[in-house]
Scaffold this active site. Sequence first.
Site, PDB file in Angstrom:
ATOM      1  N   LYS A 114      28.003   2.530 -29.404  1.00  0.00           N
ATOM      2  CA  LYS A 114      29.151   3.043 -28.663  1.00  0.00           C
ATOM      3  C   LYS A 114      28.697   4.106 -27.657  1.00  0.00           C
ATOM      4  O   LYS A 114      27.560   4.582 -27.709  1.00  0.00           O
ATOM      5  CB  LYS A 114      30.171   3.600 -29.664  1.00  0.00           C
ATOM      6  CG  LYS A 114      30.731   2.531 -30.616  1.00  0.00           C
ATOM      7  CD  LYS A 114      31.718   3.150 -31.597  1.00  0.00           C
ATOM      8  CE  LYS A 114      32.341   2.108 -32.507  1.00  0.00           C
ATOM      9  NZ  LYS A 114      33.320   2.699 -33.452  1.00  0.00           N
TER      10      LYS A 114
ATOM     11  N   TYR B 169      39.610  -4.777 -30.373  1.00  0.00           N
ATOM     12  CA  TYR B 169      40.316  -4.031 -31.421  1.00  0.00           C
ATOM     13  C   TYR B 169      41.775  -4.483 -31.531  1.00  0.00           C
ATOM     14  O   TYR B 169      42.684  -3.655 -31.660  1.00  0.00           O
ATOM     15  CB  TYR B 169      40.249  -2.531 -31.127  1.00  0.00           C
ATOM     16  CG  TYR B 169      38.920  -1.882 -31.470  1.00  0.00           C
ATOM     17  CD1 TYR B 169      38.232  -2.196 -32.639  1.00  0.00           C
ATOM     18  CD2 TYR B 169      38.364  -0.916 -30.632  1.00  0.00           C
ATOM     19  CE1 TYR B 169      37.017  -1.584 -32.956  1.00  0.00           C
ATOM     20  CE2 TYR B 169      37.154  -0.296 -30.946  1.00  0.00           C
ATOM     21  CZ  TYR B 169      36.490  -0.633 -32.105  1.00  0.00           C
ATOM     22  OH  TYR B 169      35.297  -0.024 -32.424  1.00  0.00           O
TER      23      TYR B 169
ATOM     24  N   ASN C   6      31.698   7.673 -34.112  1.00  0.00           N
ATOM     25  CA  ASN C   6      30.853   7.163 -35.205  1.00  0.00           C
ATOM     26  C   ASN C   6      29.736   6.222 -34.745  1.00  0.00           C
ATOM     27  O   ASN C   6      29.231   5.394 -35.504  1.00  0.00           O
ATOM     28  CB  ASN C   6      31.710   6.546 -36.323  1.00  0.00           C
ATOM     29  CG  ASN C   6      32.544   5.375 -35.852  1.00  0.00           C
ATOM     30  OD1 ASN C   6      32.437   4.958 -34.692  1.00  0.00           O
ATOM     31  ND2 ASN C   6      33.358   4.830 -36.732  1.00  0.00           N
TER      32      ASN C   6
ATOM     33  N   HIS D 186      29.258   0.052 -33.775  1.00  0.00           N
ATOM     34  CA  HIS D 186      30.207  -0.951 -34.280  1.00  0.00           C
ATOM     35  C   HIS D 186      29.423  -2.065 -34.965  1.00  0.00           C
ATOM     36  O   HIS D 186      28.354  -2.456 -34.496  1.00  0.00           O
ATOM     37  CB  HIS D 186      31.015  -1.558 -33.127  1.00  0.00           C
ATOM     38  CG  HIS D 186      31.747  -2.805 -33.541  1.00  0.00           C
ATOM     39  ND1 HIS D 186      32.951  -2.764 -34.214  1.00  0.00           N
ATOM     40  CD2 HIS D 186      31.414  -4.124 -33.431  1.00  0.00           C
ATOM     41  CE1 HIS D 186      33.328  -4.005 -34.487  1.00  0.00           C
ATOM     42  NE2 HIS D 186      32.422  -4.856 -34.019  1.00  0.00           N
TER      43      HIS D 186
ATOM     44  N   GLU E 130      34.162 -11.967 -32.237  1.00  0.00           N
ATOM     45  CA  GLU E 130      33.632 -10.904 -31.377  1.00  0.00           C
ATOM     46  C   GLU E 130      32.459 -11.396 -30.532  1.00  0.00           C
ATOM     47  O   GLU E 130      32.335 -11.032 -29.360  1.00  0.00           O
ATOM     48  CB  GLU E 130      33.204  -9.707 -32.238  1.00  0.00           C
ATOM     49  CG  GLU E 130      34.404  -8.991 -32.861  1.00  0.00           C
ATOM     50  CD  GLU E 130      34.005  -7.946 -33.899  1.00  0.00           C
ATOM     51  OE1 GLU E 130      32.784  -7.722 -34.096  1.00  0.00           O
ATOM     52  OE2 GLU E 130      34.909  -7.356 -34.517  1.00  0.00           O
TER      53      GLU E 130
HETATM   54  P1  IDP Z   1      34.897  -0.002 -38.462  1.00  0.00           P
HETATM   55  O1  IDP Z   1      34.371   0.434 -37.099  1.00  0.00           O
HETATM   56  O2  IDP Z   1      34.116   0.632 -39.568  1.00  0.00           O
HETATM   57  O3  IDP Z   1      34.998  -1.491 -38.595  1.00  0.00           O
HETATM   58  P2  IDP Z   1      37.781   0.089 -38.083  1.00  0.00           P
HETATM   59  O4  IDP Z   1      38.795   0.421 -39.114  1.00  0.00           O
HETATM   60  O5  IDP Z   1      37.694  -1.344 -37.626  1.00  0.00           O
HETATM   61  O6  IDP Z   1      36.376   0.602 -38.612  1.00  0.00           O
HETATM   62  O7  IDP Z   1      38.057   1.003 -36.835  1.00  0.00           O
HETATM   63  C1  IDP Z   1      37.449   0.765 -35.597  1.00  0.00           C
HETATM   64  C2  IDP Z   1      37.067   2.081 -34.972  1.00  0.00           C
HETATM   65  O8  IDP Z   1      38.245   2.829 -34.693  1.00  0.00           O
HETATM   66  C3  IDP Z   1      36.225   2.989 -35.845  1.00  0.00           C
HETATM   67  O9  IDP Z   1      34.861   2.646 -35.848  1.00  0.00           O
HETATM   68  C4  IDP Z   1      36.483   4.321 -35.199  1.00  0.00           C
HETATM   69  O10 IDP Z   1      35.731   4.468 -33.999  1.00  0.00           O
HETATM   70  C5  IDP Z   1      37.959   4.208 -34.827  1.00  0.00           C
HETATM   71  N1  IDP Z   1      38.823   4.775 -35.857  1.00  0.00           N
HETATM   72  C6  IDP Z   1      39.198   4.212 -37.032  1.00  0.00           C
HETATM   73  N2  IDP Z   1      40.009   5.014 -37.724  1.00  0.00           N
HETATM   74  C7  IDP Z   1      40.176   6.131 -36.948  1.00  0.00           C
HETATM   75  C8  IDP Z   1      40.911   7.352 -37.119  1.00  0.00           C
HETATM   76  O11 IDP Z   1      41.581   7.588 -38.132  1.00  0.00           O
HETATM   77  N3  IDP Z   1      40.812   8.259 -36.097  1.00  0.00           N
HETATM   78  C9  IDP Z   1      40.082   8.035 -34.987  1.00  0.00           C
HETATM   79  N4  IDP Z   1      39.376   6.917 -34.787  1.00  0.00           N
HETATM   80  C10 IDP Z   1      39.413   5.973 -35.756  1.00  0.00           C
HETATM   81 MG    MG Z   2      36.284  -2.877 -37.716  1.00  0.00          MG
END
Ligand code: IDP
Ligand code: MG
Length: 201
Positions: A60, A100, A163, A166, A177
């Site tokens: 990212k 997303y 984080n 992805h 994807e």
């Molecule tokens: P993942 O990336 O581990 O698959 P997902 O639930 O698919 O997690 O969420 C996608 C992305 O959305 C996360 O990697 C993160 O960047 C963002 N995200 C998820 N939950 C939150 C939140 O509560 N606050 C802010 N960003 C979030």
């Molecule tokens: Mg995800």
Amino acid sequence: MLRCIIKKILQHSYVGEQGTSKGLLSAFPTALLGEHRAAVGHRSKSSLPEVRERTLIAVKPDGVHRRLVGQIIQRFEQRGFKLVGLKMLQVSEDLLSQHYIELRTKPFYPRLQQYMTSGPVVVMVWEGHKVVQTSRVMVGHTNPAEASAGTVRGDFSFHVSRNVVHASDSLEGAQREIQLWFKGRELLNWDCCDQSNTCDV
Ligand code: IDP
Ligand code: MG
């Protein structure tokens, strides 16, 4: 002379075997296999669907800015997975909303969109046995505060809003994807010289 005869026998059996593997592969999703079949040497073990699973990994914008691309690639190479697609791009809002699709109604989506379109991402397709499941473990918990040390998120981040990386979360997700981010011709089928040392499927 003997080498010549063995070569002829191998060439002959290659034709037969290729037919068999083609039959096996036809039952496997095209996006996970890629469109380009290697012209030579395609009878290798990597032709088997179980070692040709593919997943989408993306560094990212925060990871790119922090110069973590090399370290993240290194982890996947070190684990033994094979890189079959790689590119750097600035993500459009449209592509992100398709990526997303399930998160578009979440309260954090506008900020997620702003973050993900704020700079370049490096997106990759990695191939190997159980690569979807294994890469989720390597990447770590979505919330870095809960990610184990040794995972990418556990080692390089502390907040869910940044984080670093992805990883597709399922076979179906990976297929969707990969098709979204890559054209078939951007994915390569190639035989890695060490594959018989990393897997015997
Ligand atoms: P993942 O990336 O581990 O698959 P997902 O639930 O698919 O997690 O969420 C996608 C992305 O959305 C996360 O990697 C993160 O960047 C963002 N995200 C998820 N939950 C939150 C939140 O509560 N606050 C802010 N960003 C979030
Ligand atoms: Mg995800």
